[in-house]
Design a protein around this motif. Structure first.
Motif, PDB file in Angstrom:
ATOM      1  N   LYS A   1      44.956  55.014 -46.668  1.00 32.24           N
ATOM      2  CA  LYS A   1      45.187  56.471 -46.591  1.00 32.24           C
ATOM      3  C   LYS A   1      45.595  56.763 -45.148  1.00 32.24           C
ATOM      4  O   LYS A   1      44.837  56.474 -44.228  1.00 32.24           O
ATOM      5  CB  LYS A   1      43.890  57.234 -46.856  1.00 32.24           C
ATOM      6  CG  LYS A   1      43.499  57.433 -48.288  1.00 32.24           C
ATOM      7  CD  LYS A   1      44.400  58.328 -49.076  1.00 32.24           C
ATOM      8  CE  LYS A   1      44.386  59.792 -48.658  1.00 32.24           C
ATOM      9  NZ  LYS A   1      45.357  60.597 -49.416  1.00 32.24           N
TER      10      LYS A   1
ATOM     11  N   TRP B   1      41.325  60.698 -52.363  1.00 34.20           N
ATOM     12  CA  TRP B   1      41.124  59.249 -52.432  1.00 34.20           C
ATOM     13  C   TRP B   1      41.293  58.645 -53.808  1.00 34.20           C
ATOM     14  O   TRP B   1      41.364  57.446 -53.939  1.00 34.20           O
ATOM     15  CB  TRP B   1      39.702  58.908 -51.945  1.00 34.20           C
ATOM     16  CG  TRP B   1      39.650  58.568 -50.505  1.00 34.20           C
ATOM     17  CD1 TRP B   1      40.343  59.182 -49.501  1.00 34.20           C
ATOM     18  CD2 TRP B   1      38.873  57.541 -49.890  1.00 34.20           C
ATOM     19  NE1 TRP B   1      40.027  58.607 -48.304  1.00 34.20           N
ATOM     20  CE2 TRP B   1      39.119  57.595 -48.509  1.00 34.20           C
ATOM     21  CE3 TRP B   1      37.978  56.590 -50.374  1.00 34.20           C
ATOM     22  CZ2 TRP B   1      38.515  56.729 -47.603  1.00 34.20           C
ATOM     23  CZ3 TRP B   1      37.375  55.737 -49.469  1.00 34.20           C
ATOM     24  CH2 TRP B   1      37.645  55.806 -48.101  1.00 34.20           C
TER      25      TRP B   1
ATOM     26  N   VAL C   1      44.388  56.232 -54.414  1.00 36.98           N
ATOM     27  CA  VAL C   1      44.456  54.942 -53.727  1.00 36.98           C
ATOM     28  C   VAL C   1      43.388  53.973 -54.240  1.00 36.98           C
ATOM     29  O   VAL C   1      43.634  52.769 -54.385  1.00 36.98           O
ATOM     30  CB  VAL C   1      44.395  55.110 -52.182  1.00 36.98           C
ATOM     31  CG1 VAL C   1      43.024  55.529 -51.711  1.00 36.98           C
ATOM     32  CG2 VAL C   1      44.812  53.838 -51.473  1.00 36.98           C
TER      33      VAL C   1
ATOM     34  N   PHE D   1      40.722  55.151 -44.683  1.00 32.11           N
ATOM     35  CA  PHE D   1      41.457  55.922 -43.681  1.00 32.11           C
ATOM     36  C   PHE D   1      41.867  55.002 -42.531  1.00 32.11           C
ATOM     37  O   PHE D   1      41.032  54.264 -42.005  1.00 32.11           O
ATOM     38  CB  PHE D   1      40.569  57.016 -43.087  1.00 32.11           C
ATOM     39  CG  PHE D   1      40.303  58.170 -43.995  1.00 32.11           C
ATOM     40  CD1 PHE D   1      41.322  59.031 -44.383  1.00 32.11           C
ATOM     41  CD2 PHE D   1      39.011  58.445 -44.434  1.00 32.11           C
ATOM     42  CE1 PHE D   1      41.063  60.125 -45.199  1.00 32.11           C
ATOM     43  CE2 PHE D   1      38.741  59.538 -45.243  1.00 32.11           C
ATOM     44  CZ  PHE D   1      39.771  60.379 -45.632  1.00 32.11           C
TER      45      PHE D   1
ATOM     46  N   SER E   1      49.040  55.843 -49.260  1.00 24.28           N
ATOM     47  CA  SER E   1      48.771  56.920 -50.206  1.00 24.28           C
ATOM     48  C   SER E   1      48.792  58.252 -49.466  1.00 24.28           C
ATOM     49  O   SER E   1      48.079  58.422 -48.478  1.00 24.28           O
ATOM     50  CB  SER E   1      47.404  56.690 -50.842  1.00 24.28           C
ATOM     51  OG  SER E   1      46.987  57.849 -51.529  1.00 24.28           O
TER      52      SER E   1
ATOM     53  N   HIS F   1      48.835  62.536 -50.053  1.00 26.38           N
ATOM     54  CA  HIS F   1      48.739  63.687 -50.958  1.00 26.38           C
ATOM     55  C   HIS F   1      48.830  65.011 -50.213  1.00 26.38           C
ATOM     56  O   HIS F   1      48.516  66.058 -50.759  1.00 26.38           O
ATOM     57  CB  HIS F   1      47.414  63.650 -51.730  1.00 26.38           C
ATOM     58  CG  HIS F   1      47.362  62.603 -52.780  1.00 26.38           C
ATOM     59  ND1 HIS F   1      47.190  61.267 -52.495  1.00 26.38           N
ATOM     60  CD2 HIS F   1      47.482  62.673 -54.130  1.00 26.38           C
ATOM     61  CE1 HIS F   1      47.193  60.569 -53.629  1.00 26.38           C
ATOM     62  NE2 HIS F   1      47.367  61.399 -54.615  1.00 26.38           N
TER      63      HIS F   1
ATOM     64  N   GLY G   1      51.546  58.875 -54.305  1.00 24.46           N
ATOM     65  CA  GLY G   1      50.799  60.116 -54.090  1.00 24.46           C
ATOM     66  C   GLY G   1      51.476  61.310 -54.724  1.00 24.46           C
ATOM     67  O   GLY G   1      52.313  61.166 -55.616  1.00 24.46           O
TER      68      GLY G   1
ATOM     69  N   TYR H   1      37.767  62.847 -43.923  1.00 23.02           N
ATOM     70  CA  TYR H   1      37.919  61.935 -42.798  1.00 23.02           C
ATOM     71  C   TYR H   1      36.767  62.161 -41.818  1.00 23.02           C
ATOM     72  O   TYR H   1      36.481  63.299 -41.444  1.00 23.02           O
ATOM     73  CB  TYR H   1      39.256  62.240 -42.132  1.00 23.02           C
ATOM     74  CG  TYR H   1      39.625  61.360 -40.976  1.00 23.02           C
ATOM     75  CD1 TYR H   1      40.198  60.113 -41.188  1.00 23.02           C
ATOM     76  CD2 TYR H   1      39.418  61.782 -39.668  1.00 23.02           C
ATOM     77  CE1 TYR H   1      40.555  59.308 -40.133  1.00 23.02           C
ATOM     78  CE2 TYR H   1      39.770  60.985 -38.601  1.00 23.02           C
ATOM     79  CZ  TYR H   1      40.333  59.747 -38.837  1.00 23.02           C
ATOM     80  OH  TYR H   1      40.686  58.958 -37.794  1.00 23.02           O
TER      81      TYR H   1
END
Lengths: 150, 560
Positions: free
Chosen positions: A22, A29, A32, A51, A72, A74, A104, B208
């Motif tokens: 990502k 998520w 992916v 990530f 991926s 989005h 994505g 994140y």
């Protein structure tokens, strides 16, 4: 790379290695993780990167000696991300090293642009698993043949 | 409903009918709902023979609220048309909101971009943060952004939903509260909702550099405590358990409600631990449910959920205030049911799902736009989505009476069946130590991914039929040109922050950030300090960085 020296890809002898990542801060998520599992079940070796910054993703790809990098995206920012990713590969002289695919929430309208920038294939919403597997196998095979002929 | 003799007569007549009509026995022709409930060919009074009208259904606005949470429901006031919307810059989103208001929208809902969601300023080094400014929502990084978002909008009369997570919920809501105050709407009057749901962050969508679940729980409860228990913003819903998002991850209707309720229970327990009484805060615990593909199962889900919630709040927690007991919820039609192929079919899908939500008794509703499988909604598409709700409201007559499907043998049987299954699945989660613990130990992720992969397989194998994807394929026409957001948004937002940092009292901001560090370390409620910080124009990134600095980042329990 021993594998390349042996020449034509033999699917039985050598598994395709894929890094899935990502990029950016977007946290959608599900795509992916699902595609990673699909590729794993298809017999590929999948390194799920979660990530990653672009720089890190390329580092991992080198360390893990992968054939394919799957990004991926989005967030709608796919064009900028792919541009940045390809720039990073070029900066390090690695633009021919990997098969680069992207998946994505990407409109078909942008596929041509992404391929022009340097993505080998693009998988939008509704892509069926077989298509992803087949495309990756073909692209890897093609790359092996090309690198042999060079 | 019927006496025993009548029931047994119905039963024998049904057997006779099956024989005479040559139909198959139920056992041979079960259809199965997405929750795995086996459905018979025909339902009769026999299937609802245990139903006690007054005990199990009651009247709208009365315990156990199966038939609706208000005595008048849509006859008094229709649901709120609340469209989730945001992109590019606060100014452009403000224009879109005005257009929606003119089209008949009756509530606002801010879709924020990933940086806002995440609490990362666009000028943060090292993460290419500026790439995603405004690409998937509106950037709201400081009080200046929020001011521009609601400029000239009647926020005194129209409530606003702020859709963001515990990590940024207090920051963003504080900005909104300060803007409202400046616009002459005191905190005692400000109306709206913050999503503030840790479950969204961690099972539907993974943020994140997220904080650990127990810290997200702390932050979520800080806001409930500040707004509701301490009565600082009594008309604000400080949390909205967004089971919609979990559902979008591929789980079924039973899991959706069980995840949501066990999550809510963890919040209730935490607030009780802090010394509050259930009626001090439960009246403002709100929900955001999904309207997915199976029409009757979804309607039964809403009815069962109201009944379960009322029972939990009274039987388990002893709530007395009726406002604490009722399950109030927003509904969103299922984004995951939309297809990129033949996108106009999505108008039909959304309309049918919206009808489920209305027949199920929702308080507010978002209808998806037909182009949302591929991009943010275009103006044309979002107008059709608003009009879809208006067609249901104005043209169909489905709101003429309350809970019109009640008493249907099938609906009542299915409502009870779903209720039973939700309670069983809630027990499974409680066996893991509750929602937050099972999130932390990875159990929830496993349940989610198992459910999703099974569903994906069913679509690939054609067992789950999706028009335009695995059946009834048409030749593709050229697809509509996707809606694109402003490519200059990052520059605009970085400039907004540069100006803000040059104009504000940076010394004061620094002192308050130290206060926030202290609050975090001492486990104090952070909201009073964050209210001050945002008034002094601290950014969302600056505030969130303190949480990460003091509490650290969560290592996700996810493996492929």
């Amino acid at each position: 790379m021993l594998f390349k020296e042996r020449g034509v890809l033999n699917k039985v002898e050598k598994k395709i290695r894929v890094l899935t990542v990502k990029v950016g801060l977007d946290g959608h998520w599900r795509g992916v993780t699902t595609v990673s599992l699909i590729l794993k079940n298809a017999g590929m070796e999948v390194i799920f990167g979660g990530f990653q910054t672009i720089e890190n993703a390329v580092n991992v790809a080198i360390q893990e000696d992968v054939d394919v990098i799957g990004l991926s995206i989005h967030s709608g920012a796919h064009i900028t991300w792919i541009k940045k990713f390809v720039e990073e590969l070029k900066k390090r002289g690695l633009e021919k090293e990997f098969v680069l695919v992207v998946g994505g929430a990407i409109p078909e309208h942008d596929f041509a642009m992404l391929k022009q920038i340097g993505a080998h294939d693009v998988f939008g919403p509704g892509t069926l698993p077989d298509k992803i597997i087949q495309s990756i196998q073909e692209k890897v095979e093609k790359r092996e043949l090309e690198s042999k002929s060079v | 409903m019927l006496n025993e003799d009548d029931i047994s007569k119905v039963k024998s007549e049904k057997d006779e009918w099956i024989k005479k009509a040559g139909c198959q026995q139920d056992a041979e022709i079960f259809h199965t709902t997405p929750s795995g409930i086996k459905i018979k060919n025909l339902y009769t009074p026999e299937d609802v023979s245990n139903l006690d009208y007054l005990k199990d259904l009651g009247f709208p606005g009365s315990y156990p609220y199966t038939r609706g949470v208000y005595p008048t429901m849509y006859r008094g006031r229709p649901w709120t048309i609340r469209m989730f919307s945001g992109f590019a810059t606060p100014e452009e989103t403000n224009e879109r909101w005005k257009m929606l208001l003119n089209s008949g929208e009756t509530g606002f809902s801010a879709a924020v971009d990933v940086l806002t969601f995440n609490g990362t300023d666009p000028d943060t080094p090292g993460v290419d943060a500026d790439v995603e400014v405004g690409t998937s929502g509106v950037p709201l990084y400081s009080i200046k952004g929020v001011e521009a978002l609601v400029k000239d909008l009647p926020i005194k009369d129209i409530s606003v939903a702020l859709v963001t997570e515990p990590m940024t919920a207090i920051g963003l809501t504080s900005m909104y509260f300060n803007v409202a105050k400046n616009k002459g709407v005191p905190l005692s009057q400000v109306a709206g909702t913050t999503q503030n749901d840790l479950g969204t962050m961690t099972i539907g969508y993974i943020t994140y550099d997220s904080l650990k679940p127990d810290k997200l729980l702390k932050l979520a409860c800080d806001m409930i405590e500040y707004c509701t228990a301490m009565k600082q913003a009594p008309k604000w819903n400080p949390i909205n358990f967004t089971t919609y998002n979990y559902r979008e991850g591929g789980i079924n209707a039973v899991q959706e409600i069980a995840f949501g309720f066990t999550n809510a229970i963890d919040h209730i327990e935490e607030l009780l631990r802090r010394g509050w009484k259930i009626d001090d805060f439960a009246s403002r615990l709100a929900f955001h449910l999904s309207a997915d593909r199976n029409f009757f199962e979804e309607i039964a889900k809403y009815r069962a959920a109201r009944r379960i919630w009322a029972k939990i709040l009274t039987e388990k927690y002893g709530a007395k205030d009726p406002r604490s007991i009722i399950l109030k919820y927003h509904v969103q039609t299922a984004g995951s049911s939309l297809t990129a192929n033949q996108p106009l079919i999505n108008v039909a899908r959304t309309a049918i799902q919206a009808l489920e939500a209305v027949l199920g008794g929702c308080q507010s509703l978002h209808t998806n736009s037909y182009d949302e499988a591929i991009c943010l909604p275009s103006e044309e598409a979002v107008k059709i989505a608003v009009k879809t709700q208006q067609v249901i409201m104005e043209e169909t007559g489905v709101i003429d009476t309350i809970d019109p499907l009640a008493g249907s043998y099938y609906i009542e049987w299915l409502t009870s069946e779903i209720e039973k299954r939700i309670l069983n699945y809630m027990q499974e989660i409680e066996n893991q130590g509750g929602f937050v613990k099972s999130l932390n130990n990875g159990w929830l992720f496993n349940e989610m991914s198992k459910a999703f992969n099974e569903r994906q397989k069913a679509i690939v194998e054609g067992k789950e039929r999706v028009i335009g994807v695995n059946c009834h394929l048409d030749e593709e026409k050229e697809r509509p040109i996707p809606f694109k957001t402003n490519p200059w948004a990052a520059d605009i937002e970085k400039e907004r922050l540069r100006k803000l940092r040059a104009e504000r009292n940076n010394q004061k901001v620094a002192t308050l950030l130290d206060q926030l560090r202290y609050d975090c370390a001492q486990n104090k409620n952070v909201m009073p300090t964050v209210m001050e910080l945002t008034a002094e124009r601290a950014t969302l990134g600056e505030i969130t960085r303190v949480y990460r600095e003091i509490w650290g980042i969560w290592e996700l329990p996810i493996a492929i």
